[in-house]
Enzyme design. Structure first.
Site, PDB file in Angstrom:
ATOM      1  N   TYR A 144      -4.741  90.294  32.407  1.00  0.00           N
ATOM      2  CA  TYR A 144      -3.995  88.877  33.504  1.00  0.00           C
ATOM      3  C   TYR A 144      -2.252  89.634  33.094  1.00  0.00           C
ATOM      4  CZ  TYR A 144      -0.882  84.520  33.210  1.00  0.00           C
ATOM      5  OH  TYR A 144       0.672  83.964  33.663  1.00  0.00           O
ATOM      6  N   ARG A 195      -3.136  71.507  42.052  1.00  0.00           N
ATOM      7  CA  ARG A 195      -2.763  70.964  40.524  1.00  0.00           C
ATOM      8  C   ARG A 195      -1.547  72.134  40.065  1.00  0.00           C
ATOM      9  NH1 ARG A 195      -6.248  74.153  37.002  1.00  0.00           N
ATOM     10  NH2 ARG A 195      -7.685  75.214  38.194  1.00  0.00           N
ATOM     11  N   GLY A 232      -2.805  78.076  45.523  1.00  0.00           N
ATOM     12  CA  GLY A 232      -3.110  76.896  43.964  1.00  0.00           C
ATOM     13  C   GLY A 232      -2.699  75.678  44.293  1.00  0.00           C
ATOM     14  N   ASN A 283       1.559  80.822  43.277  1.00  0.00           N
ATOM     15  CA  ASN A 283       1.642  80.948  42.419  1.00  0.00           C
ATOM     16  C   ASN A 283       0.161  80.871  42.318  1.00  0.00           C
ATOM     17  OD1 ASN A 283       2.035  78.009  40.760  1.00  0.00           O
ATOM     18  ND2 ASN A 283       0.513  78.029  41.703  1.00  0.00           N
ATOM     19  N   SER A 311       4.643  85.706  35.279  1.00  0.00           N
ATOM     20  CA  SER A 311       5.217  85.002  33.868  1.00  0.00           C
ATOM     21  C   SER A 311       5.454  86.505  33.197  1.00  0.00           C
ATOM     22  CB  SER A 311       3.251  85.812  32.946  1.00  0.00           C
ATOM     23  OG  SER A 311       3.302  85.252  32.440  1.00  0.00           O
ATOM     24  N   LYS A 343      -0.895  90.319  35.759  1.00  0.00           N
ATOM     25  CA  LYS A 343       1.123  90.323  36.504  1.00  0.00           C
ATOM     26  C   LYS A 343       1.974  91.668  36.528  1.00  0.00           C
ATOM     27  CE  LYS A 343       0.494  85.662  36.501  1.00  0.00           C
ATOM     28  NZ  LYS A 343       0.265  84.826  37.801  1.00  0.00           N
TER      29      LYS A 343
HETATM   30  P1  NAP Z   1      -3.556  75.778  36.491  1.00  0.00           P
HETATM   31  O1  NAP Z   1      -3.230  74.711  36.339  1.00  0.00           O
HETATM   32  O2  NAP Z   1      -4.417  76.569  35.996  1.00  0.00           O
HETATM   33  O3  NAP Z   1      -3.717  76.170  38.133  1.00  0.00           O
HETATM   34  C1  NAP Z   1      -4.227  77.069  38.667  1.00  0.00           C
HETATM   35  C2  NAP Z   1      -4.041  76.933  40.390  1.00  0.00           C
HETATM   36  O4  NAP Z   1      -4.003  78.232  40.947  1.00  0.00           O
HETATM   37  C3  NAP Z   1      -5.018  75.706  40.677  1.00  0.00           C
HETATM   38  O5  NAP Z   1      -4.558  74.683  41.695  1.00  0.00           O
HETATM   39  C4  NAP Z   1      -6.309  76.758  40.636  1.00  0.00           C
HETATM   40  O6  NAP Z   1      -6.986  76.418  41.755  1.00  0.00           O
HETATM   41  C5  NAP Z   1      -5.178  77.930  41.832  1.00  0.00           C
HETATM   42  N1  NAP Z   1      -6.578  79.296  42.283  1.00  0.00           N
HETATM   43  C6  NAP Z   1      -6.502  79.974  40.929  1.00  0.00           C
HETATM   44  N2  NAP Z   1      -8.100  80.874  41.816  1.00  0.00           N
HETATM   45  C7  NAP Z   1      -7.688  80.691  42.728  1.00  0.00           C
HETATM   46  C8  NAP Z   1      -7.582  81.482  43.997  1.00  0.00           C
HETATM   47  N3  NAP Z   1      -8.760  82.599  44.088  1.00  0.00           N
HETATM   48  N4  NAP Z   1      -7.481  80.616  45.048  1.00  0.00           N
HETATM   49  C9  NAP Z   1      -6.590  79.830  45.911  1.00  0.00           C
HETATM   50  N5  NAP Z   1      -5.676  79.390  44.340  1.00  0.00           N
HETATM   51  C10 NAP Z   1      -6.287  79.559  43.294  1.00  0.00           C
HETATM   52  O7  NAP Z   1      -2.218  77.154  36.318  1.00  0.00           O
HETATM   53  P2  NAP Z   1      -0.629  76.313  35.959  1.00  0.00           P
HETATM   54  O8  NAP Z   1      -0.163  76.639  34.846  1.00  0.00           O
HETATM   55  O9  NAP Z   1      -0.603  75.323  37.317  1.00  0.00           O
HETATM   56  O10 NAP Z   1      -0.157  78.181  37.237  1.00  0.00           O
HETATM   57  C11 NAP Z   1       0.247  77.854  37.663  1.00  0.00           C
HETATM   58  C12 NAP Z   1       1.102  79.888  37.856  1.00  0.00           C
HETATM   59  O11 NAP Z   1       2.122  80.113  36.469  1.00  0.00           O
HETATM   60  C13 NAP Z   1       0.025  80.638  37.670  1.00  0.00           C
HETATM   61  O12 NAP Z   1       0.107  82.039  38.466  1.00  0.00           O
HETATM   62  C14 NAP Z   1       0.209  81.087  36.796  1.00  0.00           C
HETATM   63  O13 NAP Z   1      -0.088  82.005  36.283  1.00  0.00           O
HETATM   64  C15 NAP Z   1       1.480  81.001  36.508  1.00  0.00           C
HETATM   65  N6  NAP Z   1       2.078  80.914  34.591  1.00  0.00           N
HETATM   66  C16 NAP Z   1       1.689  79.504  33.765  1.00  0.00           C
HETATM   67  C17 NAP Z   1       2.156  79.680  32.747  1.00  0.00           C
HETATM   68  C18 NAP Z   1       1.838  78.258  32.004  1.00  0.00           C
HETATM   69  O14 NAP Z   1       1.854  78.825  30.805  1.00  0.00           O
HETATM   70  N7  NAP Z   1       0.785  76.989  32.477  1.00  0.00           N
HETATM   71  C19 NAP Z   1       2.887  80.360  31.880  1.00  0.00           C
HETATM   72  C20 NAP Z   1       3.078  81.619  32.405  1.00  0.00           C
HETATM   73  C21 NAP Z   1       2.664  81.152  33.926  1.00  0.00           C
HETATM   74  P3  NAP Z   1      -8.848  75.740  41.443  1.00  0.00           P
HETATM   75  O15 NAP Z   1      -8.298  74.550  41.138  1.00  0.00           O
HETATM   76  O16 NAP Z   1      -9.463  75.877  42.593  1.00  0.00           O
HETATM   77  O17 NAP Z   1      -8.882  76.374  40.020  1.00  0.00           O
END
Ligand code: NAP
Length: 218
Positions: A142, A11, A8, A76, A127, A146
């Site tokens: 979710y 972005r 992932g 990720n 998370s 996690k």
């Molecule tokens: P994000 O901007 O929504 O990015 C999610 C990434 O995961 C994107 O690149 C997406 O690709 C990819 N993805 C989803 N399903 C996939 C699949 N089947 N195969 C390959 N790639 C896939 O979210 P983020 O905030 O950067 O999150 C990154 C990690 O941090 C996640 O595991 C999330 O649970 C964790 N997290 C985030 C937060 C927060 O506040 N943002 C808090 C706690 C934990 P596409 O572009 O193709 O959709």
């Protein structure tokens, strides 16, 4: 040169982790399910693109075939879902495939070379919504996914040699598409603990959960 795979990576936090590992001197494979978005992001970061849909075992096997071995694996990729945990069979399945089975299969396929090299760092981006101690929150499956990723981390650590480390972490509430854009925490800040865990010394921890480099109770 040490090699890393970030899933992932196109972005959000995954892209920031990719950039951070590049700055640390790694050769980074930026995994993304979308060819165009992945290739664009890889060019921007100076990384190598690998097509990788972590919810699809065939895609995982093809990507591992292509990259062969890495020193660092960052699981990720994640999806948020919606509604209550029991609302949607399909959403629950996607959550588990993306955030549990995908990371499992990547660890299953990439850990043997790490064991052979007596070096590996696996970072599972989880998370605090997946912590029993924090009340297991989040929409749809979710929190459960996690929590299972945390359990996988804890369990795998005990079956790996000490210099193949596996840890889980929370990036905090980060300004991304998933986090929403209300947070003031940039992806680079969310990536800091991941980069620290990806570059731990031999004396560093394994089988633990961190937020902002501080250990938290499961
Ligand atoms: P994000 O901007 O929504 O990015 C999610 C990434 O995961 C994107 O690149 C997406 O690709 C990819 N993805 C989803 N399903 C996939 C699949 N089947 N195969 C390959 N790639 C896939 O979210 P983020 O905030 O950067 O999150 C990154 C990690 O941090 C996640 O595991 C999330 O649970 C964790 N997290 C985030 C937060 C927060 O506040 N943002 C808090 C706690 C934990 P596409 O572009 O193709 O959709």
């Amino acid at each position: 040169m040490k090699k890393a795979l970030v899933t992932g990576g196109n972005r959000g936090i995954g892209f920031a982790i990719t950039q951070g590992l590049m700055a640390e001197g790694f050769e980074v494979y930026l995994g993304a399910r979308d060819w165009q978005l992945g290739e664009q992001a890889a060019i921007e970061a100076g990384a190598q693109f690998v097509q990788l849909d972590v919810s699809n075992p065939e895609s995982i096997r093809a990507a591992v075939n292509e990259i062969q071995a890495v020193d660092v694996l960052v699981n990720n990729a994640g999806v948020l879902g919606s509604g209550g945990v029991l609302d949607s069979e399909q959403e629950f399945a996607i959550s588990m495939a993306t955030m549990v089975h995908g990371p499992f299969l990547l660890m299953h396929l990439l850990a043997p070379a790490m064991i052979e090299n007596n070096y590996g760092r696996i970072v599972n981006i989880s998370s605090d919504w997946g912590l029993f101690s924090e009340g297991m929150k989040g929409p749809g499956g979710y929190g459960v996914a996690k929590a299972a990723l945390n359990a996988l981390t804890f369990s795998a650590a005990s079956s790996l040699p000490n210099n193949v480390k596996v840890n889980a972490m929370c990036p905090g509430w980060v300004n991304t598409r998933m986090g929403g854009f209300g947070s003031e925490r940039p992806p680079e800040k969310g990536a800091e603990t991941a980069i620290w865990l990806a570059t731990l010394p031999e004396t560093g921890p394994t089988g633990k959960f961190f937020r902002d480099k501080n250990e938290m109770a499961w």
